[in-house]
Motif scaffolding. Sequence first.
Motif, PDB file in Angstrom:
ATOM      1  N   ASN A 276       0.819  -1.217   0.000  1.00  0.00           N
ATOM      2  CA  ASN A 276       0.000   0.000   0.000  1.00  0.00           C
ATOM      3  C   ASN A 276       0.851   1.264   0.000  1.00  0.00           C
ATOM      4  O   ASN A 276       0.391   2.317  -0.459  1.00  0.00           O
ATOM      5  CB  ASN A 276      -0.964  -0.018   1.180  1.00  0.00           C
ATOM      6  N   VAL A 277       2.058   1.178   0.504  1.00  0.00           N
ATOM      7  CA  VAL A 277       2.990   2.303   0.349  1.00  0.00           C
ATOM      8  C   VAL A 277       3.271   2.501  -1.140  1.00  0.00           C
ATOM      9  O   VAL A 277       3.271   3.635  -1.643  1.00  0.00           O
ATOM     10  CB  VAL A 277       4.297   2.059   1.125  1.00  0.00           C
ATOM     11  N   GLU A 278       3.488   1.405  -1.856  1.00  0.00           N
ATOM     12  CA  GLU A 278       3.687   1.504  -3.306  1.00  0.00           C
ATOM     13  C   GLU A 278       2.463   2.102  -3.987  1.00  0.00           C
ATOM     14  O   GLU A 278       2.591   2.960  -4.878  1.00  0.00           O
ATOM     15  CB  GLU A 278       3.983   0.119  -3.894  1.00  0.00           C
ATOM     16  N   ASN A 279       1.265   1.664  -3.570  1.00  0.00           N
ATOM     17  CA  ASN A 279       0.046   2.220  -4.161  1.00  0.00           C
ATOM     18  C   ASN A 279      -0.055   3.726  -3.914  1.00  0.00           C
ATOM     19  O   ASN A 279      -0.441   4.496  -4.798  1.00  0.00           O
ATOM     20  CB  ASN A 279      -1.180   1.522  -3.568  1.00  0.00           C
ATOM     21  N   ALA A 280       0.312   4.142  -2.707  1.00  0.00           N
ATOM     22  CA  ALA A 280       0.267   5.569  -2.374  1.00  0.00           C
ATOM     23  C   ALA A 280       1.274   6.361  -3.193  1.00  0.00           C
ATOM     24  O   ALA A 280       0.991   7.494  -3.629  1.00  0.00           O
ATOM     25  CB  ALA A 280       0.524   5.762  -0.883  1.00  0.00           C
ATOM     26  N   ILE A 281       2.451   5.787  -3.412  1.00  0.00           N
ATOM     27  CA  ILE A 281       3.473   6.459  -4.227  1.00  0.00           C
ATOM     28  C   ILE A 281       2.996   6.600  -5.667  1.00  0.00           C
ATOM     29  O   ILE A 281       3.143   7.658  -6.302  1.00  0.00           O
ATOM     30  CB  ILE A 281       4.801   5.669  -4.170  1.00  0.00           C
ATOM     31  N   ALA A 282       2.390   5.537  -6.216  1.00  0.00           N
ATOM     32  CA  ALA A 282       1.894   5.596  -7.594  1.00  0.00           C
ATOM     33  C   ALA A 282       0.820   6.674  -7.732  1.00  0.00           C
ATOM     34  O   ALA A 282       0.835   7.470  -8.680  1.00  0.00           O
ATOM     35  CB  ALA A 282       1.337   4.235  -8.002  1.00  0.00           C
ATOM     36  N   ALA A 283      -0.122   6.717  -6.793  1.00  0.00           N
ATOM     37  CA  ALA A 283      -1.182   7.720  -6.842  1.00  0.00           C
ATOM     38  C   ALA A 283      -0.616   9.125  -6.686  1.00  0.00           C
ATOM     39  O   ALA A 283      -1.035  10.061  -7.385  1.00  0.00           O
ATOM     40  CB  ALA A 283      -2.208   7.433  -5.742  1.00  0.00           C
ATOM     41  N   SER A 284       0.340   9.281  -5.780  1.00  0.00           N
ATOM     42  CA  SER A 284       0.941  10.598  -5.551  1.00  0.00           C
ATOM     43  C   SER A 284       1.721  11.068  -6.770  1.00  0.00           C
ATOM     44  O   SER A 284       1.758  12.268  -7.067  1.00  0.00           O
ATOM     45  CB  SER A 284       1.863  10.545  -4.327  1.00  0.00           C
ATOM     46  N   ALA A 285       2.332  10.122  -7.482  1.00  0.00           N
ATOM     47  CA  ALA A 285       3.066  10.476  -8.699  1.00  0.00           C
ATOM     48  C   ALA A 285       2.122  11.069  -9.741  1.00  0.00           C
ATOM     49  O   ALA A 285       2.407  12.112 -10.349  1.00  0.00           O
ATOM     50  CB  ALA A 285       3.771   9.237  -9.251  1.00  0.00           C
ATOM     51  N   ILE A 286       0.984  10.425  -9.961  1.00  0.00           N
ATOM     52  CA  ILE A 286       0.016  10.949 -10.923  1.00  0.00           C
ATOM     53  C   ILE A 286      -0.514  12.304 -10.459  1.00  0.00           C
ATOM     54  O   ILE A 286      -0.625  13.253 -11.253  1.00  0.00           O
ATOM     55  CB  ILE A 286      -1.156   9.961 -11.115  1.00  0.00           C
TER      56      ILE A 286
END
Length: 449
Positions: A276-286
């Motif tokens: 979920n840290v990875e998911n948060a990073i992906a969303a934050s990148a967009i």
Amino acid sequence: MKKLNNIHTVYFLGIGGIGMSALARYFKLNGCAVMGYDKTKTPLTEALESEGIPIHYTPDVNQIPEELDLVVFTPAVSDKNPEWISILERDLTRMKRAEVLGLISSSGRCLAVAGTHGKTTTSAILAHILKSNFGEVSAFVGGILSNYNTNFLYAETNDFFVVEADEFDRSFLHLDPQIAVINSVDADHLDIYGEEDALLDSFKDFANKVKEGGTLIVNSAIPNIFNRKVATFGIETSADYEAKNVQILDGNYVFDFHHPNGVIKAMSLSLPGKHNVENAIAASAIASLCGVSDEEILKAISSFKGVKRRFEITRSVDETIYIDDYAHHPTEISSVLESAREMYVGKKLTVIFQPHLYSRTRDFETEFAKALSGFDEVILLDIYPARELPIEGVTSEHLLEKISIENKKVMAKSQVVSYLKEKKFDVLLTLGAGDIDTLVAPIKELITA
């Protein structure tokens, strides 16, 4: 094919699906007359009915309006369904859910989240960031956002569309994203693709659908199989978008988000698991590429409450823990297990798992058995068939034999609540993508009574 702005009456065959219901809400909010059929009454269909959408639960061709602009259907509906047969005989204008989503999102800037895991949570986080920043955003999410208690967000002026790019049936090839992220490309849906290479080819095709001048962001753990420039994201991997100094403080993940234009210090995420840290990073990148400031991203991540059926936790008064999750692939089960072990050290973990699809159970039997063997007790329900007919020799009993722990059994779904009434447990988990969610309410009632 009629343009969407000329559509006034829409009929949904399989309206209770998480993706279908979001589209139904979209058309309803756009002033269309919306109605539909589904085989099962659920909290989601009841919510649609409360919003003014008529739904019936027994096939009835007389419920299909005479004057009808569009039928939206899901492949899960049997080709023997009398309503489907009538729709074909009448030659009504009909489109798959994915086609409709592609048309809707093409009217603005499409932000697509793809991957065999993590689509829903990443989409939900992104939708929450954008709504927090802009005040509104259109989002079609494959789960109920706890912050808003819906799977659909609607914007009247903002032209961003957050969508899940589903690889099933190559649905994501109907999208033309401005920005896209690919979280994972683990083998799945081999009933559709036949072999893993065909699945990878489909992801390559999706990558090439990103518009010229747009951005493709890929998990750094995925090999470079794409024939275009990509940005990367990950944890401690020297990626373009990266989480560093990851730690757990007061039950939350806290990390620094490094991106091409700076660093956001001490981001705090209440969701469990490094995935979920990875998911948060992906969303934050967009979100960053969409012009959201570091301050707004930081604030939105800390206020994100999660998605229902994604490690959704219920606690009883005596601190019994109940966790419900949509996990239906071995990798997802392993992620849930890792998160539970991390949060509840030394506690006994009892899992109730409903396998989803005969083909998936067959194709990943060894991986399922290995993942489930990490729990302390395993209860298997019968395989949920969804769109499939039984496959000879593929049963929950056969899967049970492959699980290495001794404390294991197969149980009918109807027996579960009675079994739990007579049992004490530390941490109970229900996992699966079928109709196991119908157990959630009675289990919550049982442990909180």
